[in-house]
Write an enzyme that holds these catalytic residues in place. Structure first.
Site, mmCIF file in Angstrom:
data_model
loop_
_atom_site.group_PDB
_atom_site.id
_atom_site.type_symbol
_atom_site.label_atom_id
_atom_site.label_comp_id
_atom_site.label_asym_id
_atom_site.label_seq_id
_atom_site.Cartn_x
_atom_site.Cartn_y
_atom_site.Cartn_z
ATOM 1 N N ALA A 27 0.806 -1.231 0.000
ATOM 2 C CA ALA A 27 0.000 0.000 0.000
ATOM 3 C C ALA A 27 0.834 1.273 0.000
ATOM 4 O O ALA A 27 0.286 2.365 0.129
ATOM 5 C CB ALA A 27 -0.941 -0.009 1.209
ATOM 6 N N SER A 28 2.159 1.157 -0.156
ATOM 7 C CA SER A 28 3.002 2.356 -0.065
ATOM 8 C C SER A 28 2.982 3.189 -1.340
ATOM 9 O O SER A 28 3.335 4.360 -1.328
ATOM 10 C CB SER A 28 4.448 1.945 0.232
ATOM 11 O OG SER A 28 4.919 1.102 -0.801
ATOM 12 N N ASN A 47 -2.289 -7.348 -2.511
ATOM 13 C CA ASN A 47 -1.854 -6.585 -3.695
ATOM 14 C C ASN A 47 -0.342 -6.549 -3.888
ATOM 15 O O ASN A 47 0.122 -6.339 -5.014
ATOM 16 C CB ASN A 47 -2.420 -5.154 -3.571
ATOM 17 C CG ASN A 47 -1.735 -4.192 -4.504
ATOM 18 O OD1 ASN A 47 -2.037 -4.155 -5.705
ATOM 19 N ND2 ASN A 47 -0.785 -3.411 -3.987
ATOM 20 N N TYR A 93 6.883 -14.285 -13.341
ATOM 21 C CA TYR A 93 5.719 -13.426 -13.047
ATOM 22 C C TYR A 93 4.423 -14.083 -13.532
ATOM 23 O O TYR A 93 3.424 -14.126 -12.811
ATOM 24 C CB TYR A 93 5.928 -12.065 -13.715
ATOM 25 C CG TYR A 93 4.885 -11.027 -13.354
ATOM 26 C CD1 TYR A 93 4.923 -10.390 -12.114
ATOM 27 C CD2 TYR A 93 3.876 -10.679 -14.244
ATOM 28 C CE1 TYR A 93 3.975 -9.424 -11.783
ATOM 29 C CE2 TYR A 93 2.934 -9.719 -13.918
ATOM 30 C CZ TYR A 93 2.991 -9.095 -12.683
ATOM 31 O OH TYR A 93 2.044 -8.144 -12.355
ATOM 32 N N ILE A 113 -1.039 -0.849 -16.171
ATOM 33 C CA ILE A 113 -1.405 0.270 -15.292
ATOM 34 C C ILE A 113 -0.151 1.096 -15.013
ATOM 35 O O ILE A 113 0.917 0.535 -14.732
ATOM 36 C CB ILE A 113 -2.001 -0.248 -13.955
ATOM 37 C CG1 ILE A 113 -3.109 -1.294 -14.193
ATOM 38 C CG2 ILE A 113 -2.497 0.908 -13.095
ATOM 39 C CD1 ILE A 113 -4.366 -0.810 -14.873
HETATM 40 P P1 NAP Z 1 4.560 -1.082 -7.408
HETATM 41 O O1 NAP Z 1 4.209 0.332 -7.719
HETATM 42 O O2 NAP Z 1 5.903 -1.603 -7.784
HETATM 43 O O3 NAP Z 1 4.313 -1.322 -5.815
HETATM 44 C C1 NAP Z 1 4.574 -2.569 -5.247
HETATM 45 C C2 NAP Z 1 4.113 -2.577 -3.822
HETATM 46 O O4 NAP Z 1 4.362 -3.888 -3.257
HETATM 47 C C3 NAP Z 1 4.857 -1.576 -2.938
HETATM 48 O O5 NAP Z 1 3.960 -1.045 -1.988
HETATM 49 C C4 NAP Z 1 5.903 -2.447 -2.231
HETATM 50 O O6 NAP Z 1 6.294 -1.940 -0.969
HETATM 51 C C5 NAP Z 1 5.085 -3.726 -2.044
HETATM 52 N N1 NAP Z 1 5.938 -4.889 -1.784
HETATM 53 C C6 NAP Z 1 6.865 -5.447 -2.608
HETATM 54 N N2 NAP Z 1 7.446 -6.503 -1.994
HETATM 55 C C7 NAP Z 1 6.869 -6.606 -0.768
HETATM 56 C C8 NAP Z 1 7.050 -7.481 0.342
HETATM 57 N N3 NAP Z 1 7.929 -8.496 0.310
HETATM 58 N N4 NAP Z 1 6.295 -7.297 1.457
HETATM 59 C C9 NAP Z 1 5.405 -6.268 1.508
HETATM 60 N N5 NAP Z 1 5.184 -5.414 0.497
HETATM 61 C C10 NAP Z 1 5.911 -5.579 -0.616
HETATM 62 O O7 NAP Z 1 3.510 -2.116 -8.061
HETATM 63 P P2 NAP Z 1 2.064 -1.864 -8.725
HETATM 64 O O8 NAP Z 1 2.243 -1.618 -10.170
HETATM 65 O O9 NAP Z 1 1.276 -0.914 -7.897
HETATM 66 O O10 NAP Z 1 1.459 -3.337 -8.615
HETATM 67 C C11 NAP Z 1 0.619 -3.739 -7.536
HETATM 68 C C12 NAP Z 1 0.088 -5.128 -7.833
HETATM 69 O O11 NAP Z 1 -0.625 -5.120 -9.078
HETATM 70 C C13 NAP Z 1 1.181 -6.188 -7.994
HETATM 71 O O12 NAP Z 1 0.734 -7.423 -7.456
HETATM 72 C C14 NAP Z 1 1.329 -6.307 -9.488
HETATM 73 O O13 NAP Z 1 1.836 -7.557 -9.889
HETATM 74 C C15 NAP Z 1 -0.100 -6.103 -9.938
HETATM 75 N N6 NAP Z 1 -0.227 -5.662 -11.327
HETATM 76 C C16 NAP Z 1 0.305 -4.489 -11.744
HETATM 77 C C17 NAP Z 1 0.156 -4.107 -13.081
HETATM 78 C C18 NAP Z 1 0.708 -2.818 -13.621
HETATM 79 O O14 NAP Z 1 0.602 -2.620 -14.834
HETATM 80 N N7 NAP Z 1 1.251 -1.950 -12.803
HETATM 81 C C19 NAP Z 1 -0.514 -4.953 -13.966
HETATM 82 C C20 NAP Z 1 -1.031 -6.149 -13.501
HETATM 83 C C21 NAP Z 1 -0.897 -6.496 -12.178
HETATM 84 P P3 NAP Z 1 7.639 -1.020 -0.798
HETATM 85 O O15 NAP Z 1 7.252 0.368 -1.281
HETATM 86 O O16 NAP Z 1 7.894 -1.062 0.660
HETATM 87 O O17 NAP Z 1 8.697 -1.640 -1.646
#
Ligand code: NAP
Length: 246
Positions: free
Chosen positions: A14-15, A89, A154, A187
């Site tokens: 959620a960060s 998430n 992935y 996204i």
């Molecule tokens: P992001 O901006 O990279 O953020 C990832 C988040 O996960 C951050 O809050 C991070 O925390 C946290 N995280 C990573 N490793 C962790 C751990 N071991 N324990 C606790 N928290 C952890 O990613 P996003 O794009 O928002 O993606 C969120 C979700 O949507 C993911 O599951 C991703 O696979 C999925 N998704 C994303 C997309 C896209 O296009 N962006 C598409 C399909 C699915 P820190 O800040 O502390 O590192």
């Protein structure tokens, strides 16, 4: 109008990105929020609390560690009184062609993207079953359905998220708990900012609505799935992808 007053939601990852937007949208609908990330984000929690006038607490917890998850969820239940909504998430990418992919790149992605769903769900399941209510929303991906080269780790993790979502939905349905997954397409977040402009433009061209998604596009669906109105929806994988998987 989705109303989540009196509900407590745990949002992992959620960060920033999609998770932060989910926390914001759920808070805007009245839910109290436990935000989980690898580090504590006290300022972020305070700013959401002030903006939406709900309780928001940030926790540092590696969602792939059973011990940390168990103790963090115990603290959350003690502090908030209950957990009504779990949004699994948190996720990472470590893309690379299979021949060059290191074992730890495969293991880390499976551990953080998939094992976390197993252990975080286990950490709330008994609690939710006892209360005969709950909403679990897992973050899958279009890559768990149709994918591309360079994402063996992935794609496998997200296909796994789809599998666990369906199985858990069947186990929990009679206990008033729904389990669904959201499968976003492209996204705009830190995760996708790693891609070069050329790749991003190619993606954009291939999306039927010819636009990239925003975290709010995903968060609005999560808010609906978390609501009482979604009580009859379970075991579903819902795309938020601009028509990419039509
Ligand atoms: P992001 O901006 O990279 O953020 C990832 C988040 O996960 C951050 O809050 C991070 O925390 C946290 N995280 C990573 N490793 C962790 C751990 N071991 N324990 C606790 N928290 C952890 O990613 P996003 O794009 O928002 O993606 C969120 C979700 O949507 C993911 O599951 C991703 O696979 C999925 N998704 C994303 C997309 C896209 O296009 N962006 C598409 C399909 C699915 P820190 O800040 O502390 O590192």
């Amino acid at each position: 109008m989705i109303n989540l007053k009196e509900k407590t939601a745990v949002v992992t990852g959620a960060s920033r990105g999609i998770g932060l937007e989910i926390a914001r949208v759920l808070a805007s609908r009245g839910a109290s929020i436990a935000m989980i990330a690898t580090k504590e984000n006290k300022e972020l929690a305070s700013s959401l609390e002030a903006e939406f006038n709900v309780k928001v607490v940030s926790y540092a917890c590696d969602v792939s560690s059973s011990e940390m998850v168990e103790s963090t969820f115990k603290n959350i239940i003690e502090s908030f009184g209950a957990i009504d909504i779990l949004v699994n998430n948190a996720g990472i990418t470590r893309d690379g062609l299979l021949m060059r992919m290191k074992d730890e790149d495969f293991d880390d992605v499976l551990r953080i993207n998939l094992r976390s769903v197993f252990i975080c769900t286990k950490a709330v399941a008994r609690h939710m079953m006892g209360r005969r209510q709950g909403r679990i929303i897992n973050m899958a991906s279009i890559n768990g359905i149709r994918t591309q080269a360079g994402q063996a780790n992935y794609a496998a993790s997200k296909a796994g998220v789809i599998g666990i979502t369906k199985s858990n939905s069947m186990e929990f349905a009679a206990r008033g708990i729904t389990v669904n997954a959201v499968a976003p397409g492209f996204i705009q977040t830190d995760m996708t900012a790693k891609l070069n402009e050329d790749t991003i433009n190619k993606f954009k061209e291939s999306i039927p609505v010819k636009d990239l998604g925003k975290p709010a596009d995903v968060a609005n669906l999560v808010a609906f799935l978390a609501s009482d109105e979604a009580r009859y929806i379970t075991g579903q994988i819902i795309g938020v992808d601009g028509g990419l998987n039509a």
